[in-house]
Design a protein around this motif. Structure first.
Motif, PDB file in Angstrom:
ATOM      1  N   ALA A   3       0.838  -1.202   0.000  1.00  0.00           N
ATOM      2  CA  ALA A   3       0.000   0.000   0.000  1.00  0.00           C
ATOM      3  C   ALA A   3       0.870   1.248   0.000  1.00  0.00           C
ATOM      4  O   ALA A   3       0.538   2.258  -0.634  1.00  0.00           O
ATOM      5  N   LEU A   4       2.018   1.180   0.683  1.00  0.00           N
ATOM      6  CA  LEU A   4       2.950   2.300   0.698  1.00  0.00           C
ATOM      7  C   LEU A   4       3.479   2.577  -0.705  1.00  0.00           C
ATOM      8  O   LEU A   4       3.714   3.731  -1.072  1.00  0.00           O
ATOM      9  N   GLY A   5       3.659   1.508  -1.508  1.00  0.00           N
ATOM     10  CA  GLY A   5       4.103   1.690  -2.884  1.00  0.00           C
ATOM     11  C   GLY A   5       3.127   2.542  -3.686  1.00  0.00           C
ATOM     12  O   GLY A   5       3.535   3.402  -4.472  1.00  0.00           O
ATOM     13  N   VAL A   6       1.840   2.302  -3.464  1.00  0.00           N
ATOM     14  CA  VAL A   6       0.816   3.109  -4.134  1.00  0.00           C
ATOM     15  C   VAL A   6       0.919   4.564  -3.694  1.00  0.00           C
ATOM     16  O   VAL A   6       0.878   5.488  -4.518  1.00  0.00           O
ATOM     17  N   LEU A   7       1.070   4.781  -2.387  1.00  0.00           N
ATOM     18  CA  LEU A   7       1.161   6.144  -1.866  1.00  0.00           C
ATOM     19  C   LEU A   7       2.425   6.846  -2.369  1.00  0.00           C
ATOM     20  O   LEU A   7       2.405   8.041  -2.659  1.00  0.00           O
ATOM     21  N   LEU A   8       3.523   6.085  -2.483  1.00  0.00           N
ATOM     22  CA  LEU A   8       4.760   6.660  -3.013  1.00  0.00           C
ATOM     23  C   LEU A   8       4.563   7.116  -4.458  1.00  0.00           C
ATOM     24  O   LEU A   8       5.028   8.185  -4.856  1.00  0.00           O
ATOM     25  N   GLY A   9       3.872   6.281  -5.229  1.00  0.00           N
ATOM     26  CA  GLY A   9       3.612   6.635  -6.621  1.00  0.00           C
ATOM     27  C   GLY A   9       2.749   7.869  -6.750  1.00  0.00           C
ATOM     28  O   GLY A   9       2.935   8.682  -7.678  1.00  0.00           O
ATOM     29  N   LEU A  10       1.807   8.029  -5.821  1.00  0.00           N
ATOM     30  CA  LEU A  10       0.955   9.226  -5.837  1.00  0.00           C
ATOM     31  C   LEU A  10       1.708  10.462  -5.362  1.00  0.00           C
ATOM     32  O   LEU A  10       1.545  11.552  -5.902  1.00  0.00           O
ATOM     33  N   ALA A  11       2.527  10.269  -4.327  1.00  0.00           N
ATOM     34  CA  ALA A  11       3.241  11.410  -3.753  1.00  0.00           C
ATOM     35  C   ALA A  11       4.362  11.906  -4.651  1.00  0.00           C
ATOM     36  O   ALA A  11       4.678  13.100  -4.664  1.00  0.00           O
ATOM     37  N   LEU A  18       8.881   6.973 -13.759  1.00  0.00           N
ATOM     38  CA  LEU A  18      10.128   6.226 -13.960  1.00  0.00           C
ATOM     39  C   LEU A  18       9.883   4.726 -13.903  1.00  0.00           C
ATOM     40  O   LEU A  18      10.501   3.954 -14.650  1.00  0.00           O
ATOM     41  N   ALA A  19       8.960   4.307 -13.025  1.00  0.00           N
ATOM     42  CA  ALA A  19       8.687   2.874 -12.864  1.00  0.00           C
ATOM     43  C   ALA A  19       7.722   2.342 -13.912  1.00  0.00           C
ATOM     44  O   ALA A  19       7.684   1.122 -14.145  1.00  0.00           O
ATOM     45  N   ARG A  20       6.949   3.217 -14.558  1.00  0.00           N
ATOM     46  CA  ARG A  20       5.911   2.770 -15.488  1.00  0.00           C
ATOM     47  C   ARG A  20       6.432   1.858 -16.596  1.00  0.00           C
ATOM     48  O   ARG A  20       5.801   0.822 -16.885  1.00  0.00           O
ATOM     49  N   PRO A  21       7.580   2.149 -17.247  1.00  0.00           N
ATOM     50  CA  PRO A  21       8.058   1.228 -18.290  1.00  0.00           C
ATOM     51  C   PRO A  21       8.431  -0.156 -17.770  1.00  0.00           C
ATOM     52  O   PRO A  21       8.550  -1.092 -18.559  1.00  0.00           O
ATOM     53  N   LEU A  22       8.609  -0.280 -16.447  1.00  0.00           N
ATOM     54  CA  LEU A  22       8.972  -1.567 -15.861  1.00  0.00           C
ATOM     55  C   LEU A  22       7.765  -2.452 -15.595  1.00  0.00           C
ATOM     56  O   LEU A  22       7.934  -3.613 -15.193  1.00  0.00           O
ATOM     57  N   VAL A 186       7.259  -2.600  -6.921  1.00  0.00           N
ATOM     58  CA  VAL A 186       7.588  -1.771  -8.080  1.00  0.00           C
ATOM     59  C   VAL A 186       6.356  -1.589  -8.956  1.00  0.00           C
ATOM     60  O   VAL A 186       6.084  -0.490  -9.463  1.00  0.00           O
ATOM     61  N   PHE A 187       5.582  -2.682  -9.110  1.00  0.00           N
ATOM     62  CA  PHE A 187       4.354  -2.604  -9.901  1.00  0.00           C
ATOM     63  C   PHE A 187       3.377  -1.612  -9.278  1.00  0.00           C
ATOM     64  O   PHE A 187       2.736  -0.823  -9.984  1.00  0.00           O
ATOM     65  N   MET A 192       0.676   4.030 -10.536  1.00  0.00           N
ATOM     66  CA  MET A 192       0.244   5.389 -10.216  1.00  0.00           C
ATOM     67  C   MET A 192       0.713   6.425 -11.239  1.00  0.00           C
ATOM     68  O   MET A 192       0.467   7.619 -11.074  1.00  0.00           O
ATOM     69  N   ALA A 193       1.386   5.991 -12.304  1.00  0.00           N
ATOM     70  CA  ALA A 193       1.847   6.932 -13.323  1.00  0.00           C
ATOM     71  C   ALA A 193       0.653   7.645 -13.971  1.00  0.00           C
ATOM     72  O   ALA A 193      -0.243   7.012 -14.512  1.00  0.00           O
ATOM     73  N   GLY A 194       0.630   8.942 -13.883  1.00  0.00           N
ATOM     74  CA  GLY A 194      -0.441   9.745 -14.463  1.00  0.00           C
ATOM     75  C   GLY A 194      -1.707   9.809 -13.641  1.00  0.00           C
ATOM     76  O   GLY A 194      -2.639  10.564 -13.985  1.00  0.00           O
ATOM     77  N   ILE A 195      -1.779   9.056 -12.556  1.00  0.00           N
ATOM     78  CA  ILE A 195      -3.016   8.986 -11.770  1.00  0.00           C
ATOM     79  C   ILE A 195      -3.232  10.259 -10.953  1.00  0.00           C
ATOM     80  O   ILE A 195      -4.367  10.738 -10.808  1.00  0.00           O
TER      81      ILE A 195
END
Length: 293
Positions: A3-11, A18-22, A186-187, A192-195
Protein backbone atom coordinates in the motif's frame (compact mmCIF):
# COMPACT_ATOMS: atom_id res chain seq x y z
CA UNK A 1 4.50 -2.05 2.32
CA UNK A 2 2.57 -2.65 -0.91
CA UNK A 3 0.00 0.00 0.00
CA UNK A 4 2.95 2.30 0.70
CA UNK A 5 4.10 1.69 -2.88
CA UNK A 6 0.82 3.11 -4.13
CA UNK A 7 1.16 6.14 -1.87
CA UNK A 8 4.76 6.66 -3.01
CA UNK A 9 3.61 6.63 -6.62
CA UNK A 10 0.95 9.23 -5.84
CA UNK A 11 3.24 11.41 -3.75
CA UNK A 12 6.10 11.33 -6.26
CA UNK A 13 4.70 11.32 -9.81
CA UNK A 14 8.21 11.39 -11.29
CA UNK A 15 8.99 8.12 -9.49
CA UNK A 16 5.81 6.55 -10.85
CA UNK A 17 6.66 7.73 -14.36
CA UNK A 18 10.13 6.23 -13.96
CA UNK A 19 8.69 2.87 -12.86
CA UNK A 20 5.91 2.77 -15.49
CA UNK A 21 8.06 1.23 -18.29
CA UNK A 22 8.97 -1.57 -15.86
CA UNK A 23 5.35 -2.70 -15.47
CA UNK A 24 5.46 -5.50 -18.11
CA UNK A 25 8.74 -6.77 -16.63
CA UNK A 26 7.32 -6.79 -13.11
CA UNK A 27 4.21 -8.63 -14.29
CA UNK A 28 6.46 -11.20 -15.99
CA UNK A 29 8.49 -11.65 -12.78
CA UNK A 30 5.34 -11.98 -10.66
CA UNK A 31 3.90 -14.66 -12.96
CA UNK A 32 7.27 -16.42 -13.16
CA UNK A 33 7.68 -16.37 -9.39
CA UNK A 34 4.23 -17.86 -8.94
CA UNK A 35 4.98 -20.68 -11.36
CA UNK A 36 8.28 -21.39 -9.64
CA UNK A 37 6.49 -21.82 -6.29
CA UNK A 38 4.12 -24.47 -7.61
CA UNK A 39 4.23 -27.65 -5.51
CA UNK A 40 3.51 -30.39 -8.05
CA UNK A 41 2.23 -32.89 -5.50
CA UNK A 42 -0.08 -30.37 -3.85
CA UNK A 43 -1.40 -29.24 -7.22
CA UNK A 44 -2.01 -32.83 -8.34
CA UNK A 45 -3.92 -33.48 -5.10
CA UNK A 46 -6.03 -30.36 -5.69
CA UNK A 47 -6.67 -31.34 -9.31
CA UNK A 48 -8.37 -34.49 -8.07
CA UNK A 49 -11.06 -32.31 -6.50
CA UNK A 50 -13.41 -31.12 -9.29
CA UNK A 51 -14.73 -28.31 -7.11
CA UNK A 52 -11.24 -26.78 -7.12
CA UNK A 53 -9.89 -27.81 -10.52
CA UNK A 54 -13.04 -27.24 -12.63
CA UNK A 55 -15.71 -25.31 -10.75
CA UNK A 56 -13.49 -22.68 -9.13
CA UNK A 57 -11.49 -21.68 -12.26
CA UNK A 58 -14.76 -21.49 -14.24
CA UNK A 59 -16.30 -19.24 -11.60
CA UNK A 60 -13.16 -17.09 -11.44
CA UNK A 61 -12.67 -16.61 -15.19
CA UNK A 62 -16.23 -16.68 -16.57
CA UNK A 63 -18.98 -16.36 -13.95
CA UNK A 64 -17.44 -13.50 -11.96
CA UNK A 65 -16.76 -11.23 -14.98
CA UNK A 66 -20.27 -11.82 -16.29
CA UNK A 67 -21.85 -11.04 -12.92
CA UNK A 68 -19.75 -7.91 -12.45
CA UNK A 69 -20.54 -6.82 -16.01
CA UNK A 70 -24.26 -7.13 -15.31
CA UNK A 71 -23.81 -5.24 -12.03
CA UNK A 72 -21.97 -2.45 -13.86
CA UNK A 73 -24.83 -2.21 -16.37
CA UNK A 74 -27.44 -2.08 -13.58
CA UNK A 75 -25.44 0.64 -11.81
CA UNK A 76 -25.53 2.72 -14.99
CA UNK A 77 -21.76 2.98 -15.37
CA UNK A 78 -20.38 4.58 -18.52
CA UNK A 79 -19.43 2.03 -21.23
CA UNK A 80 -15.74 2.82 -20.76
CA UNK A 81 -15.81 2.30 -16.99
CA UNK A 82 -18.06 -0.76 -17.28
CA UNK A 83 -15.57 -2.35 -19.68
CA UNK A 84 -12.70 -1.54 -17.29
CA UNK A 85 -14.60 -3.25 -14.46
CA UNK A 86 -15.18 -6.36 -16.58
CA UNK A 87 -11.57 -6.51 -17.79
CA UNK A 88 -10.25 -6.17 -14.25
CA UNK A 89 -12.36 -9.09 -13.01
CA UNK A 90 -11.66 -11.18 -16.12
CA UNK A 91 -7.97 -11.25 -15.13
CA UNK A 92 -6.65 -14.39 -13.40
CA UNK A 93 -6.19 -14.33 -9.62
CA UNK A 94 -3.35 -12.12 -8.50
CA UNK A 95 -0.04 -13.96 -8.76
CA UNK A 96 0.82 -12.66 -5.30
CA UNK A 97 -2.25 -14.33 -3.76
CA UNK A 98 -0.39 -17.54 -2.96
CA UNK A 99 2.40 -15.59 -1.25
CA UNK A 100 -0.17 -13.52 0.67
CA UNK A 101 -1.99 -16.73 1.67
CA UNK A 102 1.25 -18.15 3.09
CA UNK A 103 1.87 -14.94 5.03
CA UNK A 104 -1.65 -15.17 6.50
CA UNK A 105 -1.16 -18.81 7.44
CA UNK A 106 -3.65 -20.03 4.82
CA UNK A 107 -3.27 -22.89 2.34
CA UNK A 108 -1.23 -21.66 -0.63
CA UNK A 109 -1.66 -24.80 -2.80
CA UNK A 110 -5.23 -23.95 -3.83
CA UNK A 111 -4.46 -20.33 -4.89
CA UNK A 112 -1.44 -21.56 -6.84
CA UNK A 113 -3.40 -24.25 -8.63
CA UNK A 114 -6.34 -22.00 -9.47
CA UNK A 115 -4.00 -19.20 -10.57
CA UNK A 116 -2.08 -21.50 -12.92
CA UNK A 117 -5.27 -22.94 -14.43
CA UNK A 118 -6.78 -19.46 -14.77
CA UNK A 119 -3.67 -18.16 -16.54
CA UNK A 120 -4.01 -21.00 -19.04
CA UNK A 121 -7.62 -19.92 -19.67
CA UNK A 122 -6.89 -16.18 -19.80
CA UNK A 123 -5.81 -15.91 -23.47
CA UNK A 124 -9.20 -17.37 -24.41
CA UNK A 125 -11.66 -16.01 -21.84
CA UNK A 126 -10.36 -12.42 -21.51
CA UNK A 127 -10.55 -11.57 -25.26
CA UNK A 128 -13.95 -13.27 -25.59
CA UNK A 129 -15.38 -11.31 -22.65
CA UNK A 130 -13.82 -8.06 -23.89
CA UNK A 131 -15.26 -8.64 -27.37
CA UNK A 132 -18.67 -9.51 -25.97
CA UNK A 133 -18.94 -6.34 -23.87
CA UNK A 134 -17.35 -4.30 -26.68
CA UNK A 135 -15.66 -0.92 -26.81
CA UNK A 136 -12.04 -2.08 -26.71
CA UNK A 137 -9.59 -0.45 -29.12
CA UNK A 138 -7.78 -3.70 -29.86
CA UNK A 139 -8.93 -6.86 -31.60
CA UNK A 140 -9.73 -9.94 -29.56
CA UNK A 141 -7.14 -11.92 -31.53
CA UNK A 142 -4.35 -9.42 -30.84
CA UNK A 143 -5.23 -9.33 -27.14
CA UNK A 144 -5.22 -13.14 -27.05
CA UNK A 145 -1.79 -13.27 -28.70
CA UNK A 146 -0.34 -10.71 -26.30
CA UNK A 147 -1.65 -12.60 -23.27
CA UNK A 148 -0.43 -15.93 -24.67
CA UNK A 149 3.05 -14.46 -25.29
CA UNK A 150 3.32 -12.94 -21.81
CA UNK A 151 2.04 -16.01 -19.97
CA UNK A 152 3.69 -18.55 -22.28
CA UNK A 153 7.14 -16.98 -21.98
CA UNK A 154 6.91 -17.04 -18.17
CA UNK A 155 5.79 -20.68 -18.27
CA UNK A 156 8.69 -21.55 -20.57
CA UNK A 157 11.30 -19.92 -18.33
CA UNK A 158 9.71 -21.53 -15.25
CA UNK A 159 9.86 -24.96 -16.91
CA UNK A 160 13.56 -24.57 -17.72
CA UNK A 161 14.45 -23.31 -14.24
CA UNK A 162 12.49 -26.06 -12.50
CA UNK A 163 14.12 -28.67 -14.71
CA UNK A 164 17.72 -27.48 -14.40
CA UNK A 165 17.78 -25.68 -11.06
CA UNK A 166 15.16 -27.46 -8.96
CA UNK A 167 17.49 -27.95 -5.97
CA UNK A 168 18.48 -24.28 -5.90
CA UNK A 169 14.84 -23.19 -6.09
CA UNK A 170 13.87 -25.55 -3.26
CA UNK A 171 16.65 -24.19 -1.06
CA UNK A 172 15.70 -20.56 -1.71
CA UNK A 173 11.90 -20.66 -1.81
CA UNK A 174 11.65 -17.63 0.51
CA UNK A 175 13.81 -15.69 -1.91
CA UNK A 176 11.25 -16.39 -4.64
CA UNK A 177 8.49 -15.10 -2.35
CA UNK A 178 10.58 -12.01 -1.64
CA UNK A 179 11.12 -11.43 -5.36
CA UNK A 180 7.36 -11.63 -5.94
CA UNK A 181 6.69 -9.05 -3.23
CA UNK A 182 9.49 -6.78 -4.52
CA UNK A 183 8.04 -6.97 -8.04
CA UNK A 184 4.61 -6.20 -6.61
CA UNK A 185 6.04 -3.14 -4.87
CA UNK A 186 7.59 -1.77 -8.08
CA UNK A 187 4.35 -2.60 -9.90
CA UNK A 188 2.35 -0.72 -7.25
CA UNK A 189 4.47 2.39 -7.78
CA UNK A 190 4.23 2.05 -11.59
CA UNK A 191 0.43 1.84 -11.54
CA UNK A 192 0.24 5.39 -10.22
CA UNK A 193 1.85 6.93 -13.32
CA UNK A 194 -0.44 9.74 -14.46
CA UNK A 195 -3.02 8.99 -11.77
CA UNK A 196 -2.31 12.03 -9.61
CA UNK A 197 -3.03 14.30 -12.57
CA UNK A 198 -6.30 12.44 -13.24
CA UNK A 199 -7.33 12.81 -9.60
CA UNK A 200 -6.63 16.54 -9.73
CA UNK A 201 -8.57 16.89 -12.98
CA UNK A 202 -11.60 14.83 -11.90
CA UNK A 203 -11.70 13.94 -8.21
CA UNK A 204 -15.28 12.67 -8.51
CA UNK A 205 -14.30 10.07 -11.12
CA UNK A 206 -11.34 8.98 -9.00
CA UNK A 207 -13.57 8.59 -5.94
CA UNK A 208 -16.07 6.55 -7.95
CA UNK A 209 -13.32 4.25 -9.26
CA UNK A 210 -11.94 3.72 -5.76
CA UNK A 211 -15.39 3.02 -4.30
CA UNK A 212 -16.17 0.52 -7.07
CA UNK A 213 -12.79 -1.18 -6.65
CA UNK A 214 -13.37 -1.78 -2.94
CA UNK A 215 -17.05 -2.68 -3.37
CA UNK A 216 -16.46 -5.28 -6.10
CA UNK A 217 -13.42 -6.77 -4.35
CA UNK A 218 -15.28 -7.14 -1.05
CA UNK A 219 -18.37 -8.53 -2.84
CA UNK A 220 -16.27 -11.12 -4.67
CA UNK A 221 -14.41 -12.10 -1.52
CA UNK A 222 -17.66 -12.45 0.41
CA UNK A 223 -19.20 -14.48 -2.42
CA UNK A 224 -16.09 -16.65 -2.59
CA UNK A 225 -16.23 -17.29 1.13
CA UNK A 226 -19.76 -18.67 0.70
CA UNK A 227 -19.08 -20.59 -2.51
CA UNK A 228 -17.58 -23.80 -1.12
CA UNK A 229 -17.98 -25.55 2.25
CA UNK A 230 -15.10 -25.52 4.70
CA UNK A 231 -13.67 -23.81 7.75
CA UNK A 232 -12.96 -20.09 7.99
CA UNK A 233 -9.41 -20.39 6.64
CA UNK A 234 -10.57 -22.33 3.58
CA UNK A 235 -13.40 -19.88 2.92
CA UNK A 236 -11.10 -16.88 3.24
CA UNK A 237 -8.67 -18.51 0.81
CA UNK A 238 -11.39 -18.89 -1.82
CA UNK A 239 -12.44 -15.30 -1.17
CA UNK A 240 -8.89 -14.07 -1.81
CA UNK A 241 -8.80 -15.99 -5.09
CA UNK A 242 -12.01 -14.42 -6.38
CA UNK A 243 -11.39 -10.88 -5.14
CA UNK A 244 -7.72 -10.21 -5.84
CA UNK A 245 -7.00 -10.21 -9.58
CA UNK A 246 -3.81 -9.84 -11.61
CA UNK A 247 -5.02 -6.64 -13.25
CA UNK A 248 -1.46 -5.89 -14.32
CA UNK A 249 -1.48 -8.90 -16.66
CA UNK A 250 -4.45 -7.58 -18.63
CA UNK A 251 -3.22 -3.99 -18.30
CA UNK A 252 0.20 -4.88 -19.74
CA UNK A 253 -1.38 -6.85 -22.57
CA UNK A 254 -3.65 -3.93 -23.45
CA UNK A 255 -0.78 -1.46 -23.63
CA UNK A 256 -1.88 1.77 -25.31
CA UNK A 257 -5.40 0.34 -25.78
CA UNK A 258 -6.07 1.03 -22.09
CA UNK A 259 -7.69 4.47 -21.95
CA UNK A 260 -6.84 6.94 -19.13
CA UNK A 261 -10.17 6.19 -17.39
CA UNK A 262 -9.52 2.45 -17.60
CA UNK A 263 -6.02 3.03 -16.20
CA UNK A 264 -7.57 5.03 -13.35
CA UNK A 265 -9.83 2.10 -12.42
CA UNK A 266 -7.02 -0.45 -12.79
CA UNK A 267 -4.89 1.67 -10.48
CA UNK A 268 -7.72 1.95 -7.95
CA UNK A 269 -7.97 -1.87 -7.98
CA UNK A 270 -4.53 -2.09 -6.38
CA UNK A 271 -5.61 -0.54 -3.07
CA UNK A 272 -8.10 -3.23 -1.95
CA UNK A 273 -5.65 -5.92 -3.10
CA UNK A 274 -2.98 -4.52 -0.78
CA UNK A 275 -5.15 -3.32 2.10
CA UNK A 276 -7.83 -6.00 2.59
CA UNK A 277 -5.39 -8.82 3.52
CA UNK A 278 -4.66 -6.88 6.72
CA UNK A 279 -8.37 -7.05 7.58
CA UNK A 280 -8.37 -10.76 6.79
CA UNK A 281 -5.44 -11.19 9.17
CA UNK A 282 -7.52 -9.50 11.86
CA UNK A 283 -10.41 -11.93 11.23
CA UNK A 284 -8.06 -14.90 11.48
CA UNK A 285 -6.56 -13.55 14.70
CA UNK A 286 -9.98 -13.10 16.28
CA UNK A 287 -11.02 -16.62 15.27
CA UNK A 288 -7.89 -18.07 16.89
CA UNK A 289 -8.43 -16.17 20.15
CA UNK A 290 -12.03 -17.24 20.58
CA UNK A 291 -12.53 -19.10 23.82
CA UNK A 292 -14.94 -22.09 23.53
CA UNK A 293 -17.91 -21.95 25.86
Amino acid sequence: MLALGVLLGLAFPALADLARPLMPATVFLIVLGTLLRVDSQAVIAALRRPSLSVLLPAVVMVVCPLMIGVAGHLLGLSPELALAVVLAVSAPPSSGTAAVARMLGLDSAVPLMVTVLSMVLAPVTVPLLAGWFGGLEISALELALRLALLIGSAEGVAFLLRRHAAAVLAAHDRVVDGAIVAALLVFAVATMAGIRAQIAADAQAATLCLALAFAFNIALQAGGAMLLPGNLAQRLTVGLILGNRNVGLVWSALGAAASPRMALYFAAMQLPIYILPRLIETLIGREKTKVPL
